[in-house]
Write an enzyme that holds these catalytic residues in place. Structure first.
Site, PDB file in Angstrom:
ATOM      1  N   GLU A 126       0.839  -1.212   0.000  1.00  0.00           N
ATOM      2  CA  GLU A 126       0.000   0.000   0.000  1.00  0.00           C
ATOM      3  C   GLU A 126       0.868   1.255   0.000  1.00  0.00           C
ATOM      4  OE1 GLU A 126      -2.555  -0.558   3.383  1.00  0.00           O
ATOM      5  OE2 GLU A 126      -3.791  -2.049   2.343  1.00  0.00           O
ATOM      6  N   SER A 212      19.435  -8.867  -7.978  1.00  0.00           N
ATOM      7  CA  SER A 212      18.387  -8.682  -8.989  1.00  0.00           C
ATOM      8  C   SER A 212      18.591  -9.617 -10.171  1.00  0.00           C
ATOM      9  CB  SER A 212      18.380  -7.238  -9.488  1.00  0.00           C
ATOM     10  OG  SER A 212      18.282  -6.356  -8.400  1.00  0.00           O
ATOM     11  N   HIS A 341       3.722  -9.938  -9.913  1.00  0.00           N
ATOM     12  CA  HIS A 341       5.150 -10.233  -9.805  1.00  0.00           C
ATOM     13  C   HIS A 341       5.802  -9.227  -8.865  1.00  0.00           C
ATOM     14  CE1 HIS A 341       9.353 -10.749 -10.701  1.00  0.00           C
ATOM     15  NE2 HIS A 341       9.406  -9.485 -11.063  1.00  0.00           N
TER      16      HIS A 341
END
Lengths: 449, 361
Positions: A126, A212, A341
């Site tokens: 959020e 990553s 994702h």
């Protein structure tokens, strides 16, 4: 390789082959044909002195039988590899199931962590939607894999995560405030504001930094496992990755090396059906990931990833084998990525919304585990609402705090490139500081010098 | 000339030391220098181990690891499956968790299959983890042009790795360099790319007692002035240092005094030594076997323009490999890599002894 090396190398191989070739023939000529046990077949030559199925080839890697049939291995097994589970969809133990018992306290701790993870993901997600942080990834639907696998390991085991395993770090004691500090990249972030949100890492918790680059953590885990083995430590390395990651060369190299090096490492694949927008049917044509272990000589199991008790039991058994037998183990946990994702995509654009809803409502691993602890009389509605309210308040507080803390100082930009900064970095830092001091009005005010 | 080198290379058993017995000073081949450096560091620190294709039973594709398997056993001299990405990743993981791996590439061309682990994992982890994970690892092997081995065995990667923060990049020329720099690389807490040269392995160089001492080590980031001069500065690394020294001999006969700088370290680059030399000679020739664009010479040139522009009396001359993948045919191959005559001509142009290149274009 230079010409001379290549020439020398091929000579060696030739010599090696010749000696084996000779062995093979001397063995086979010594063997007498066993005609009494020979069942005549349609294509058998009745004049052949050596029934072909009695012949073996002494090939590098062990003896092999010859057969007269031209048989291709099937591209798939007749039956898919079954999936181990302990609790059914209603949280009821399946009759005759084989699992590791957990105490009331431990089960409640596991449940608390699963709910904390779920709540943290909701609040941080959020916060991203409100524009307060730039990026986030949730573990929605995969809370059981996160928490139950972490619960089955020892703190000495080294974790090489992908990026959807913040629950493992949570279980290990990384605080909610530490998570928030990282996502807001403030000056208390233990990573000095150098990585994207949700790319955690903590040496103290034996949790390597999130990379990553997909799947690079797999060979790293094998290397760390080799290090643990050389130091004769009572620990293993554990790496997590997704179904998409299993297509990377690093996955294949990692499994092969781990088998050859006899490294104590557990490979945990979270097969959640989707690699961003790519479904597993476009990712591979094998029966998932689990079958790939055997091809590399790695003991493997397929587990219901939404069943916390099955994950807990399988990981604990895997750890025992990895450490005591110095061997790699592959676990394929079948689950479903209920969230997008990351905050960078909208998954309803590439998969049906009712599919997501079905998994969210009917297959939720947190709800299933709750049913089991409730059935045992260890949990009730009141405890539930207290826990959820308190976590929500705590988390809202942590992000408010994280947001108000200053950003990292200028010096953090230059440190840690090397163990000791080289002269050019010293010089750049010095010049930058002088320039900022000289022209303060053109530089942002949120950088402390 | 390269044809001669190639013949010599084929005929000479590469594992035997090639010594100049006539010289009175102690001589050592680069191969023996590397081998002894590895041996001494493995003996000094049980965390150091060697891994790669053919490093154990076969003693290394170029015999750099000769005798090490026998001495340290298969747990510390690891023959790996043929997957550069695999063993490099495993080396990086082992370095994350306490070991000090030395990863051998059969040639740096093959390191391209593993470059993700070198750049994204090894070079960046200390920074990305805020100093929580340091990566004490050495990536070593032959780099650049050998002889007659074509485009996929001849590429020089100095400028590739040299452009990446977090890495240290070393390129030894002599036996002294090889010993001192490899020992420094293994002891260093950061990831080091160590670029050797196949054609130098069998070359012998004089070595002092100090160099042979097991405590010997060279500083990373410092260039060496191999030959002092006052008219023109020639920078070079690896095999090209030898070419630059030969060029300097020729130039001396013609009355030009050349200063030859052996860079030794590509990153950090010893800008101070280079600039001090140019401020003295006022002329600069850079030499490398790699490609010209974004090359090591380009970086040196930029550094001199930034720091010593006012001292230059002539345009900087850049000698580099031809801007083509390495051809195999010996006649074309010779044209694709710098030759001693090229360096001599460039130095003369810089000293205004011949027509500047621009005027001939």
């Amino acid at each position: 390789m230079s010409m001379n090396t290549m020439i020398r190398k091929s000579t060696t191989i030739l010599t090696y082959f010749k000696s084996n070739y000779n062995n093979f023939f001397s063995t086979s000529t010594r063997r007498k044909p066993n005609l009494t046990n020979h069942h005549p077949r349609r294509f058998n030559s009745t004049t052949s002195p050596n029934p072909i199925h009695d012949q073996v080839i002494d090939f590098p890697g062990g003896n092999l039988k010859f057969i007269p049939q031209m048989t291709f291995l099937s591209e798939s097994q007749q039956h898919r590899v079954p999936c181990y589970r302990v609790l059914d969809d209603n949280g009821e133990p399946i009759f005759g199931t084989d699992f590791v018992q957990v105490s009331e306290d431990f089960a409640v701790k596991m449940y608390n962590n699963m709910v904390a993870l779920q709540t943290m993901d909701t609040i941080f997600y959020e916060a991203q939607r409100q524009g307060r942080i730039s990026f986030y990834v949730t573990t929605n639907g995969e809370e059981a894999i996160n928490i139950a696998s972490a619960a089955a390991l020892s703190m000495n085991d080294v974790i090489f995560p992908q990026y959807r395993e913040q629950g493992v770090l949570l279980w290990r004691g990384f605080t909610l405030q530490e998570f928030a500090n990282q996502c807001f990249s403030n000056k208390f972030d233990n990573g000095k504001g150098r990585q994207m949100p949700a790319h955690y890492g903590s040496n103290k918790h034996n949790y390597m930094n999130v990379a990553s680059t997909v799947a690079t953590q797999i060979p790293h885990a094998v290397g760390a496992a080799y290090s643990l083995k050389m130091d004769k430590k009572d620990a293993c390395a554990v790496t997590y990755f997704g179904d998409g990651g299993s297509s990377e060369g690093d996955f294949h190299a990692g499994l092969n090396f781990a088998a050859v090096m006899e490294a104590p490492v557990i490979f945990i694949c979270r097969n959640n059906g989707w690699a961003i927008s790519t479904p597993t049917s476009d990712q591979f044509r094998s029966d998932g990931i689990v079958v790939k272990g055997q091809a590399y000589g790695v003991r493997s199991i397929r587990v219901d990833g939404n069943d916390a008790l099955a994950i807990y039991s399988a990981v604990q058994a895997a750890r025992q084998m990895a450490v005591s037998e110095e061997r790699p183990i592959l676990i394929e946990a079948l689950t479903y990525r209920v969230g997008h994702h990351s905050t960078s995509d909208d998954s309803t654009k590439y998969r049906p919304a009712n599919e997501i809803e079905w998994w969210r409502l009917s297959r939720d691993p947190v709800a299933r585990f709750r049913k089991w602890i409730e059935r045992n009389g260890w949990w009730n509605d009141m405890a539930e609402s207290e826990l959820r309210n308190s976590l929500r308040q705590q988390l809202l507080q942590t992000i408010q705090v994280a947001e108000s803390v200053e950003k990292p100082p200028l010096a953090d930009m230059f440190s840690d490139v090397y163990d000791v900064p080289p002269s050019n970095l010293h010089e750049q830092e010095k010049r930058l500081k002088e320039t900022v001091k000289k022209h303060p009005h053109v530089y942002p005010t949120n950088i402390s010098i | 000339m390269l044809g001669v080198i190639r013949n010599k290379n084929l005929l000479r058993p590469s594992f035997s030391a090639f010594r100049h017995l006539s010289s009175s000073a102690k001589q050592m081949t680069v191969r023996d220098a590397l081998n002894s450096a590895l041996d001494e560091e493995m003996s000094a620190d049980p965390k150091v181990f060697l891994m790669g294709e053919e490093v154990g039973e076969y003693q290394g594709a170029y015999k750099i690891s000769k005798g090490l398997l026998e001495k340290y056993g298969p747990e510390r001299v690891l023959d790996t499956p043929i997957t550069e990405a695999g063993f490099t990743g495993i080396g990086v993981g082992a370095a994350y968790y306490g070991l000090k791996p030395v990863v051998e590439f059969m040639t740096f061309n093959f390191s391209m299959q593993a470059i993700d682990h070198i750049i994204n994992s090894a070079a960046k982890s200390n920074y990305m983890s805020a100093g929580q994970i340091n990566v004490p690892i050495v990536f070593r092997g032959p780099n650049g042009a050998a002889a007659g081995v074509g485009a996929q065995h001849s590429h020089c990667y100095a400028s590739w790795y040299g452009s990446c923060p977090g890495l240290k990049v070393l390129a030894p020329y002599s036996s002294e360099d090889a010993r001192g720099l490899l020992k420094a690389a293994i002891r260093d807490p950061d990831p080091v790319v160590f670029l050797e040269n196949e054609l130098l392995y069998g070359e012998s160089f004089p070595v002092s007692a100090e160099v042979l001492d097991s405590s010997f080590c060279l500083p990373i980031g410092k260039a060496k002035i191999e030959r002092e001069g006052k008219d023109v500065t020639i920078t070079a690394f690896s095999k090209m240092v030898g070419f630059a020294l030969k060029a300097a001999e020729t130039l001396e006969k013609e009355g030009i005094s050349a200063e030859v700088i052996n860079l030794r370290s590509i990153r950090p680059l010893d800008r101070a030594t280079i600039n001090a030399s140019v401020r003295k000679t006022n002329r600069l020739v850079t030499v490398e076997e790699g490609f010209p664009q974004h090359g090591v010479g380009a970086e040196i040139c930029a550094s001199v323009i930034e720091e010593s522009f006012g001292y230059l009396d002539a345009p900087v001359e850049r000698i580099a490999g031809a801007d083509v993948p390495m051809p195999y045919a010996a006649n074309l191959e010779r044209l694709a890599v710098p030759q001693i005559e090229d360096i001599v001509r460039a130095a003369k142009r810089a000293c205004h002894r011949s027509v500047p290149m621009a005027a001939t274009a």
